[in-house]
Write a protein that holds these residues in place. Sequence first.
Motif, PDB file in Angstrom:
ATOM      1  N   ASN A 116      29.273  -0.167 -20.211  1.00 25.87           N
ATOM      2  CA  ASN A 116      30.394  -0.908 -19.696  1.00 25.87           C
ATOM      3  C   ASN A 116      31.502  -0.595 -20.719  1.00 25.87           C
ATOM      4  N   LEU A 171      39.457  -3.586 -21.699  1.00 31.09           N
ATOM      5  CA  LEU A 171      39.566  -2.876 -20.279  1.00 31.09           C
ATOM      6  C   LEU A 171      40.327  -3.483 -19.244  1.00 31.09           C
ATOM      7  N   LEU A 172      41.077  -2.885 -18.548  1.00 32.63           N
ATOM      8  CA  LEU A 172      41.533  -3.499 -17.291  1.00 32.63           C
ATOM      9  C   LEU A 172      41.045  -2.685 -16.095  1.00 32.63           C
ATOM     10  N   LEU A 173      40.181  -3.043 -15.405  1.00 37.28           N
ATOM     11  CA  LEU A 173      39.370  -1.923 -14.698  1.00 37.28           C
ATOM     12  C   LEU A 173      40.302  -2.061 -13.393  1.00 37.28           C
ATOM     13  N   TYR A 174      40.401  -0.604 -12.513  1.00 38.16           N
ATOM     14  CA  TYR A 174      41.092  -0.514 -11.362  1.00 38.16           C
ATOM     15  C   TYR A 174      42.717  -0.584 -11.389  1.00 38.16           C
ATOM     16  N   GLN A 175      43.133  -0.431 -12.771  1.00 39.15           N
ATOM     17  CA  GLN A 175      44.484  -0.274 -13.047  1.00 39.15           C
ATOM     18  C   GLN A 175      44.541   1.025 -14.000  1.00 39.15           C
ATOM     19  N   ASP A 198      42.737   5.425 -14.707  1.00 36.90           N
ATOM     20  CA  ASP A 198      42.089   4.306 -14.414  1.00 36.90           C
ATOM     21  C   ASP A 198      40.597   4.505 -14.848  1.00 36.90           C
ATOM     22  N   MET A 200      37.791   3.295 -14.046  1.00 34.35           N
ATOM     23  CA  MET A 200      37.027   3.520 -12.843  1.00 34.35           C
ATOM     24  C   MET A 200      36.827   4.864 -12.240  1.00 34.35           C
ATOM     25  N   ASP A 201      38.190   5.583 -12.489  1.00 32.96           N
ATOM     26  CA  ASP A 201      38.322   6.834 -11.717  1.00 32.96           C
ATOM     27  C   ASP A 201      37.447   8.087 -12.825  1.00 32.96           C
ATOM     28  N   MET A 240      29.123   1.145  -5.607  1.00 35.18           N
ATOM     29  CA  MET A 240      30.152   2.149  -5.368  1.00 35.18           C
ATOM     30  C   MET A 240      29.817   3.133  -3.913  1.00 35.18           C
ATOM     31  N   ARG A 289      31.215   9.483  -6.732  1.00 37.55           N
ATOM     32  CA  ARG A 289      31.982   8.508  -6.204  1.00 37.55           C
ATOM     33  C   ARG A 289      32.891   8.960  -5.509  1.00 37.55           C
ATOM     34  N   LEU A 292      36.830   7.547  -3.292  1.00 34.48           N
ATOM     35  CA  LEU A 292      37.662   7.112  -4.549  1.00 34.48           C
ATOM     36  C   LEU A 292      37.288   8.134  -5.524  1.00 34.48           C
TER      37      LEU A 292
END
Lengths: 308, 169
Positions: A116, A171-175, A198, A200-201, A240, A289, A292
């Motif tokens: 993570n 971390l700030l996920l999805y941003q 991001d 997550m990307d 996902m 994934r 996305l």
Amino acid sequence: ENCGHISISAHVMRLGDPVTASCTVTQSCSHLDPEPQILWKLGAELLQHRGRQQSHPDGSQKSTITLPHLNSTHTFLLCYLNWSNSLQLLDQAELWAGYPPAMPSNLSCLMNLTSNSLICQWEPGPDTHLPTNFTLKSFKSRGDCQTQEDPIKDCVPAAGQSSCSIPRKHLLLYQNMVIWVQAENALGTSLSPQLCLDPMDVVKLEPPTLMALDPNPEMALPQPDCLWLRWEPWKPSIYMDQKCELRYRPQLREASWAQVAPLPSSTTRYELCGLRPATTYALQMRCIRWPLPGHWSTWSPSLELQTT
Amino acid sequence: PLPLPRSFVLKCLEQARRVQAEAVEMQQKLCATYRLCHPEELTLLGHSLSIPWVPLKGCSSQDLQPTRCLRQLQAGLVLYRGLLRALVGISPELSPTVDTLQLDVADFATTIWQQMEDLGTAPAVQPTPGTMLTFTSAFQRQAVGAMVASQLQCFLELAYRALRYLRGP
């Protein structure tokens, strides 16, 4: 009081740059010899006739030397007094020479779903010959990374490493966030180009697990040119949406892979037909994934199945 | 209709599944560690501790109102983040799960808040987690953990259905 001391333009300089130093023999020490001869060594090498020596009104003696090009990355400059035909060491100065850091390059990051954390790596550039600190710097942003929101704690890699791991709690996920590398040593600082991503990307998936599937029990006789398989996505990525690719080849010399069109991860079983009967096939699968953004996993280990 | 970018809805769906999976894991650990396997038995305790319950009226399938739904979803996530914060340090076995869940719930709330800001539909004031819960016993903290894990799943299921509707075909 010290008999003599060295004053020097700088202890760290660019490789090949000149260096100027002076060695001053104090008056208290001068009385030992009215005309003390000051000598210099660079490392082990005696620098013959290189110092310009002057007397000072206060009775001290000062020798000044200029080395046109310092070509050693780490050495010592030593000041001696020739006293009763023996060299007496008065002082020494440690010298480093190298280069300012080049711009770190090829910065890339992958989000590790097991730990993570966001793991970034880069190319440090040529050796500077000087102690050089690399720091992975970042801040939270949004949209196309034109705005700076909360800063993120600097990530300091282990010594000698060109990678660093930003833990989940920072971390700030999805941003989107902005990431870059700073390299710094005594001669300067340089920054890598910035990445806008991001976390997550840039998830790196592990391959799915491929398993054999018993033929449909309602089928009287399993078709000789088919194989039945199922798979499970890598567990940490189970939430996902993904698409997967299947490739297969017969266990024959020179056989090449054939690939099946992408399979959505919601279907986790597949009937592969059009194969040679009584032949062992190697099958592999990889996933990404989707829709996305993400990175393809590596191909799974081969699953070997035989047609009937 | 609210012009929601498809990538936003896809991200929300993924975040909902992610948080859902972690809430299930938390519930399973509470059941395995403290035998708290029936959250329905804790309703009375919940009332006595005034555990807030988050309605998602704007997200109901009969009357989906996207702007209202997103606001309630975001406010609910902020509330759950506050509840989870009260559970920090609940036990060594659970702490990693609670910590990750808290972070993911907070990030999910941020995703929605920033999208509402971009659309100009964000409320004037950011919702707050409310007062921090306090417990008089370890049992109370564990029981609230079981309730939160259970309620969060119901909350997310409702939200997920609404998000899937918003995603369209």
